[in-house]
Scaffold this active site. Sequence first.
Site, PDB file in Angstrom:
ATOM      1  N   ILE A   1      43.725  -5.128  47.809  1.00  0.00           N
ATOM      2  CA  ILE A   1      44.078  -4.410  46.585  1.00  0.00           C
ATOM      3  C   ILE A   1      44.167  -5.383  45.410  1.00  0.00           C
ATOM      4  CG2 ILE A   1      45.968  -3.176  45.428  1.00  0.00           C
ATOM      5  CD1 ILE A   1      46.490  -1.772  48.128  1.00  0.00           C
TER       6      ILE A   1
ATOM      7  N   GLY B   1      40.839   5.830  55.781  1.00  0.00           N
ATOM      8  CA  GLY B   1      41.805   4.774  56.010  1.00  0.00           C
ATOM      9  C   GLY B   1      42.686   4.617  54.782  1.00  0.00           C
TER      10      GLY B   1
ATOM     11  N   GLU C   1      46.636   0.117  40.164  1.00  0.00           N
ATOM     12  CA  GLU C   1      47.271  -0.132  41.456  1.00  0.00           C
ATOM     13  C   GLU C   1      48.277  -1.284  41.433  1.00  0.00           C
ATOM     14  OE1 GLU C   1      43.590   1.378  44.330  1.00  0.00           O
ATOM     15  OE2 GLU C   1      43.843  -0.766  43.907  1.00  0.00           O
TER      16      GLU C   1
ATOM     17  N   ASP D   1      33.488   8.734  50.990  1.00  0.00           N
ATOM     18  CA  ASP D   1      34.516   7.706  51.191  1.00  0.00           C
ATOM     19  C   ASP D   1      35.908   8.327  51.363  1.00  0.00           C
ATOM     20  OD1 ASP D   1      35.096   8.489  48.598  1.00  0.00           O
ATOM     21  OD2 ASP D   1      34.980   6.475  47.726  1.00  0.00           O
TER      22      ASP D   1
END
Length: 211
Positions: free
Chosen positions: A139, A11, A147, A86
Amino acid sequence: MQGTPFISVEGPIGVGKTSLAKEIAQAFQFEILKEIVDENPFLGKFYKNINEWSFQTEMFFLCNRYKQLEDIQKGFLSYKKPVVADYHIMKNMIFAEQTLKDEQYKKYVQIFHILTADMPAPNIIIYLNASLDTLLKRIKMRGREIERNIDPHYLARLSDDYEKAMTAFEQNNPDVTILRYDGDEIDFVQNKQHLNRILSEVQESMLKRSM
């Protein structure tokens, strides 16, 4: 690896892949394979300037994921140890198609197919997706410095690309079990019932594949 479970959780960025992979590994006592993210020396620069740093970033990820899968082939699967990862190596193509220039992409595709031709592939994929608001919120919550500069437009396009790629993958790989979950409706981190539902469906899928 016929009957040996090899599960990948996939994802877009921030959807909870690593968190879910850890829960599955703990619940079923599987080996866990986590992608290398923070160690990528180009990733911070990539989020600041995608055009300039995309090729270096994607090549680093490809080479490291290839090495991890090669280690699985030599070790884990040789002893029929179940694995949960993952990521799925196909994600490289999703990112590369969005970010690389035409000539770079052509070279990248050639290298990708050479490296992954004989690599072990998951037989169960858990696909997570969520709205842009949910992805951005998660996030922000995990607070990775690297990020901070993610462009929301980039993240939205990435989420759309994942949907298209997973739909195509499902049509072309009927022998792979795919479990889909909407991250806006399911929060397996905060809600134990949601987690138990996923674990139960994973177990059911593994039992079906072993018959």
